[in-house]
Design an enzyme around this catalytic site. Sequence first.
Site, PDB file in Angstrom:
ATOM      1  N   PHE A 189       1.617  -3.415   3.942  1.00  0.00           N
ATOM      2  CA  PHE A 189       1.914  -4.742   4.473  1.00  0.00           C
ATOM      3  C   PHE A 189       3.421  -4.981   4.401  1.00  0.00           C
ATOM      4  O   PHE A 189       4.112  -4.477   3.516  1.00  0.00           O
ATOM      5  CB  PHE A 189       1.194  -5.813   3.649  1.00  0.00           C
ATOM      6  CG  PHE A 189      -0.280  -5.939   3.946  1.00  0.00           C
ATOM      7  CD1 PHE A 189      -0.910  -5.119   4.856  1.00  0.00           C
ATOM      8  CD2 PHE A 189      -1.038  -6.900   3.297  1.00  0.00           C
ATOM      9  CE1 PHE A 189      -2.265  -5.240   5.131  1.00  0.00           C
ATOM     10  CE2 PHE A 189      -2.400  -7.038   3.554  1.00  0.00           C
ATOM     11  CZ  PHE A 189      -3.008  -6.212   4.477  1.00  0.00           C
ATOM     12  N   HIS A 198      -3.087   8.098   5.779  1.00  0.00           N
ATOM     13  CA  HIS A 198      -3.187   6.763   5.166  1.00  0.00           C
ATOM     14  C   HIS A 198      -4.590   6.219   5.401  1.00  0.00           C
ATOM     15  O   HIS A 198      -5.216   5.701   4.480  1.00  0.00           O
ATOM     16  CB  HIS A 198      -2.134   5.837   5.767  1.00  0.00           C
ATOM     17  CG  HIS A 198      -2.124   4.477   5.173  1.00  0.00           C
ATOM     18  ND1 HIS A 198      -1.845   4.239   3.843  1.00  0.00           N
ATOM     19  CD2 HIS A 198      -2.372   3.247   5.714  1.00  0.00           C
ATOM     20  CE1 HIS A 198      -1.910   2.946   3.583  1.00  0.00           C
ATOM     21  NE2 HIS A 198      -2.247   2.324   4.707  1.00  0.00           N
ATOM     22  N   CYS A 228       0.794  -1.228   0.000  1.00  0.00           N
ATOM     23  CA  CYS A 228       0.000   0.000   0.000  1.00  0.00           C
ATOM     24  C   CYS A 228       0.828   1.280   0.000  1.00  0.00           C
ATOM     25  O   CYS A 228       0.283   2.368  -0.177  1.00  0.00           O
ATOM     26  CB  CYS A 228      -0.928  -0.001   1.203  1.00  0.00           C
ATOM     27  SG  CYS A 228      -1.732  -1.593   1.473  1.00  0.00           S
ATOM     28  N   GLU A 262      -2.434   5.357  13.475  1.00  0.00           N
ATOM     29  CA  GLU A 262      -2.018   6.574  12.784  1.00  0.00           C
ATOM     30  C   GLU A 262      -2.400   7.821  13.591  1.00  0.00           C
ATOM     31  O   GLU A 262      -1.606   8.762  13.713  1.00  0.00           O
ATOM     32  CB  GLU A 262      -2.633   6.649  11.391  1.00  0.00           C
ATOM     33  CG  GLU A 262      -2.120   7.830  10.585  1.00  0.00           C
ATOM     34  CD  GLU A 262      -2.581   7.831   9.146  1.00  0.00           C
ATOM     35  OE1 GLU A 262      -2.046   8.626   8.339  1.00  0.00           O
ATOM     36  OE2 GLU A 262      -3.486   7.033   8.795  1.00  0.00           O
ATOM     37  N   HIS A 309      -9.427   1.793  -0.987  1.00  0.00           N
ATOM     38  CA  HIS A 309      -7.981   1.594  -0.872  1.00  0.00           C
ATOM     39  C   HIS A 309      -7.459   1.052  -2.204  1.00  0.00           C
ATOM     40  O   HIS A 309      -7.660  -0.117  -2.527  1.00  0.00           O
ATOM     41  CB  HIS A 309      -7.669   0.625   0.263  1.00  0.00           C
ATOM     42  CG  HIS A 309      -6.225   0.595   0.638  1.00  0.00           C
ATOM     43  ND1 HIS A 309      -5.235   1.178  -0.132  1.00  0.00           N
ATOM     44  CD2 HIS A 309      -5.585   0.037   1.696  1.00  0.00           C
ATOM     45  CE1 HIS A 309      -4.062   0.987   0.439  1.00  0.00           C
ATOM     46  NE2 HIS A 309      -4.253   0.305   1.559  1.00  0.00           N
ATOM     47  N   LYS A 369      -9.100   7.858   0.857  1.00  0.00           N
ATOM     48  CA  LYS A 369      -9.654   6.502   0.724  1.00  0.00           C
ATOM     49  C   LYS A 369     -11.130   6.442   1.095  1.00  0.00           C
ATOM     50  O   LYS A 369     -11.819   5.488   0.740  1.00  0.00           O
ATOM     51  CB  LYS A 369      -8.845   5.521   1.567  1.00  0.00           C
ATOM     52  CG  LYS A 369      -7.417   5.335   1.093  1.00  0.00           C
ATOM     53  CD  LYS A 369      -6.665   4.344   1.977  1.00  0.00           C
ATOM     54  CE  LYS A 369      -5.203   4.265   1.600  1.00  0.00           C
ATOM     55  NZ  LYS A 369      -4.464   5.518   1.909  1.00  0.00           N
TER      56      LYS A 369
END
Length: 418
Positions: A404, A308, A167, A319, A345, A340
């Site tokens: 990830f 994010h 991502c 976050e 996403h 997003k």
Amino acid sequence: MRARVVVTGLGVVSPIGIGISEFWKSALAGRSGISAIRGFDPFPIDGYRSKVAGQVLNFSPEQYIDSVQPDRVDRYAQFALVAAKEALTDSGLQMTRERPHRVGVFVGAGMGGMVMGEREITQLYNHQKPHRVHPNFIPVITLNSASGIVAMAYGAKGPNVTISTACSSSAHALGQGLHCIREGRADAVIVVGADASITPLVFAGFCSLRALSTKHNEQPERASRPFDLGRDGFVMGEGAGALILESLPHAKKRKARIYAEIAGYAATSEAYHMVIPREDGEEVATTMRLALADAGMTASQIDYINAHATSTSIGDAVEAKAIRQLFKSRADKIAINATKSLVGHTLGAAGSLGGIASVLALQTGQIHPTANYDEPDPACTLAGVSRTTQERKIKTALLNAFGFGSNNAAVVFKRFAA
């Protein structure tokens, strides 16, 4: 003294619009691009827990690019080509006037050519005819297919790099493009983030991981809800974002219109877990701090954060905790939004689309709303998150992207000043 790097062109393919104008108009209106998935031929959607995604509907590459042969270019690379074409046109960069070895291509992609990949492996197992595998199978599914195709389309012979860090892929592509120009290896770079992985296998995999939202299958536009108490997972999206980066002297020489300056970048690894971030937020805070240091800035100078914020329970809370750790009392004074919430996403494209939203916010003073922020989660409450468009005179922006594999990236933009 290192070269200053500026953004001179933008291009978008997204669930809320193809083209910068349509994308930004939809974003400021808070229009959701999340829609119901009808099914994956031959699989009915009934077998999937999640049934919604941020889809680029009614997309036909032939409308935007001449001489495209769809069977030779995977959907994610088609998105990349369309976004890159718009960004180059927007920038006014004419490749016939450039030294080709001084123009690079940096692409961020999380999954690559999954549409053709899944199709061909299914046909191979169903029909057991290996000699019928598509002759372009290998060059189409390789992760660097989009960067190669973009470079060939425009004659860019400089550094050609594909970055795949899930991502955070295109945020890293932005950062590596910045470094390439700073180090004098290129005058300009085409940065693209692209992914098109709403496919039977990938979607099933994310469902099995229990990472996707399942509560709003009947109301798709309500499914992606970063920082909201009712969030229950992220919504998969697809698309591409492209940004043209140039050294300031190069942009000035050709009298280019400058959107913003890209001023700093940091890349770190939490070395912790393949999927879950450290819950104390320390590593995320460190990444943001390092990006600010690279830009020669402090936390007191950031006006806006494009978070994010994927709409996952743990990720959003971590976050928010990291933002509070780094910015302390200023955390509630900073404008924050989550792109997003509108497009889902988009995996490898997420950083580039967030970067475009950041650049446009700096240029226009408008910060698009965070959709579905109905009941703020006490674990992630930040006063700067809003359901409506914010009008602010911002000078600096911070883009966050985490992936990830314990992978973190942060990019700093600022309003251009000669």
